[in-house]
Motif scaffolding. Structure first.
Motif, mmCIF file in Angstrom:
data_model
loop_
_atom_site.group_PDB
_atom_site.id
_atom_site.type_symbol
_atom_site.label_atom_id
_atom_site.label_comp_id
_atom_site.label_asym_id
_atom_site.label_seq_id
_atom_site.Cartn_x
_atom_site.Cartn_y
_atom_site.Cartn_z
ATOM 1 N N PRO A 81 1.157 -1.394 -0.115
ATOM 2 C CA PRO A 81 0.086 0.073 -0.177
ATOM 3 C C PRO A 81 0.786 1.118 0.064
ATOM 4 O O PRO A 81 1.953 1.386 0.417
ATOM 5 N N THR A 82 0.390 2.362 -0.642
ATOM 6 C CA THR A 82 1.072 3.587 -0.422
ATOM 7 C C THR A 82 0.643 4.148 0.720
ATOM 8 O O THR A 82 -0.196 3.626 1.769
ATOM 9 N N PHE A 83 1.303 5.238 1.103
ATOM 10 C CA PHE A 83 1.260 5.995 2.742
ATOM 11 C C PHE A 83 -0.081 6.478 2.675
ATOM 12 O O PHE A 83 -0.851 6.361 3.714
ATOM 13 N N PHE A 84 -0.868 7.040 1.550
ATOM 14 C CA PHE A 84 -2.321 7.558 1.659
ATOM 15 C C PHE A 84 -3.074 6.292 1.896
ATOM 16 O O PHE A 84 -4.119 6.648 2.802
ATOM 17 N N GLU A 85 -2.965 5.176 1.577
ATOM 18 C CA GLU A 85 -3.670 4.057 1.562
ATOM 19 C C GLU A 85 -3.833 3.647 3.329
ATOM 20 O O GLU A 85 -4.742 3.044 3.846
ATOM 21 N N ILE A 86 -2.607 3.916 3.780
ATOM 22 C CA ILE A 86 -2.521 3.555 5.342
ATOM 23 C C ILE A 86 -2.820 4.764 6.235
ATOM 24 O O ILE A 86 -2.638 4.490 7.421
ATOM 25 N N LYS A 87 -2.836 5.917 5.744
ATOM 26 C CA LYS A 87 -2.628 7.082 6.689
ATOM 27 C C LYS A 87 -3.573 7.258 7.595
ATOM 28 O O LYS A 87 -3.197 7.534 8.889
ATOM 29 N N ASN A 88 -4.938 6.729 7.282
ATOM 30 C CA ASN A 88 -6.004 6.950 8.333
ATOM 31 C C ASN A 88 -5.486 5.951 9.584
ATOM 32 O O ASN A 88 -6.115 6.227 10.795
ATOM 33 N N SER A 89 -5.422 4.727 9.248
ATOM 34 C CA SER A 89 -5.091 3.909 10.388
ATOM 35 C C SER A 89 -4.070 4.191 11.151
ATOM 36 O O SER A 89 -4.138 4.021 12.478
ATOM 37 N N LEU A 90 -2.903 4.641 10.559
ATOM 38 C CA LEU A 90 -1.707 5.051 11.406
ATOM 39 C C LEU A 90 -1.932 6.241 12.117
ATOM 40 O O LEU A 90 -1.600 6.392 13.382
ATOM 41 N N PHE A 91 -2.803 7.334 11.574
ATOM 42 C CA PHE A 91 -3.085 8.464 12.150
ATOM 43 C C PHE A 91 -4.113 8.112 13.500
ATOM 44 O O PHE A 91 -3.528 8.498 14.640
ATOM 45 N N ASN A 92 -5.126 7.227 13.480
ATOM 46 C CA ASN A 92 -5.943 6.970 14.565
ATOM 47 C C ASN A 92 -5.248 6.327 15.609
ATOM 48 O O ASN A 92 -5.531 6.501 16.797
ATOM 49 N N LEU A 93 -4.262 5.443 15.083
ATOM 50 C CA LEU A 93 -3.219 4.771 16.137
ATOM 51 C C LEU A 93 -2.410 5.685 17.027
ATOM 52 O O LEU A 93 -2.548 5.643 18.285
ATOM 53 N N LEU A 94 -1.797 6.766 16.454
ATOM 54 C CA LEU A 94 -0.799 7.609 17.119
ATOM 55 C C LEU A 94 -1.486 8.557 17.581
ATOM 56 O O LEU A 94 -0.959 9.375 18.633
ATOM 57 N N GLN A 95 -2.378 9.312 16.956
ATOM 58 C CA GLN A 95 -3.215 10.800 17.532
ATOM 59 C C GLN A 95 -3.179 10.621 18.961
ATOM 60 O O GLN A 95 -3.938 9.947 19.321
ATOM 61 N N GLY A 96 -2.829 11.767 19.598
ATOM 62 C CA GLY A 96 -3.117 11.821 21.181
ATOM 63 C C GLY A 96 -2.242 10.899 22.128
ATOM 64 O O GLY A 96 -2.541 11.028 23.222
#
Length: 217
Positions: A82-97
């Motif tokens: 996958p490209t970063f765009f394709e995994i971006k949301n899952s990674l963001f939700n994992l890390l945010q906050g």
């Protein structure tokens, strides 16, 4: 997503930490640097939890041969990933906050901010700063030096992701073990998160381009 409330006055081990490592295409690409591999492990109660996040990523940019020799990944290995765009949301939700931990973590944070400008961890903690604080008379504080210092080589042999040093999972797992060993060695069970913050905190830099360095330390 809301930033998690951190409990500075509670024992350090009660907080949940996300220990992160990234591998990239090289800082020569500057703001266009691509991410080729990411791993994030959860540490809580002084233990590495079983759940972890791992992805190989198609960087959509050429990986220079000298960089491939370091982390072992070539463009042909990643063409169907996958490209970063394709995994971006899952990674963001994992890390945010969350509380972000890494070794020389400012470099990983710089790259994350380039890719996810809205990303805001609640804290950024650097194991290299912990090492320099408690072992200030030692010359070397690299991840390799700490792996040797804490004699954790055997714990890094049979990992679920079968890659070696300078791969995201290996380095994140090594950093997690070192983080726990540092804390249990130097902190008591009653030592607070606030005490850890004083030693290890990296202030967030909103202009991530001001951060320099290499992922390959």
């Amino acid at each position: 997503m809301m930033i998690n409330k951190i409990r500075k006055n509670e024992p350090w081990w009660k907080s949940e930490y996300i220990v992160l490592d990234l591998e990239g295409t090289g800082f020569q690409h500057k703001e266009k640097e691509g991410i080729v591999e990411v791993a994030a492990l959860h540490v809580c109660d002084g233990k590495i939890l079983n759940n972890f996040y791992y992805e190989m990523i198609n960087p959509e940019i050429e990986i220079p041969p000298m960089v491939s020799r370091i982390h072992g990944l070539k463009n042909k290995d990643l063409i169907n990933k996958p490209t970063f765009f394709e995994i971006k949301n899952s990674l963001f939700n994992l890390l945010q906050g969350k509380i972000l931990v890494g070794h020389h973590v400012s470099v990983d944070y710089k790259l994350l901010k380039l890719k996810m400008p809205n990303y805001k961890p609640s804290l950024i903690l650097d194991t290299k700063k912990i090492s320099k604080h408690y072992w200030r008379n030692e010359r070397k504080h690299s991840l390799d030096s700490l792996i040797e210092k804490f004699e954790i080589q055997d714990a890094l042999i049979d990992l679920p992701i079968k890659r070696g040093r300078h791969s995201a999972y290996y380095d994140a797992f090594a950093t997690s073990i070192i983080f726990i060993k540092m804390m249990t060695d130097k902190f008591s069970n009653n030592s607070t998160l606030q005490e850890l913050i004083r030693i290890a905190r990296i202030d967030r830099v909103e202009d991530s381009n001001n951060l320099q360095g290499s992922l390959f330390e």
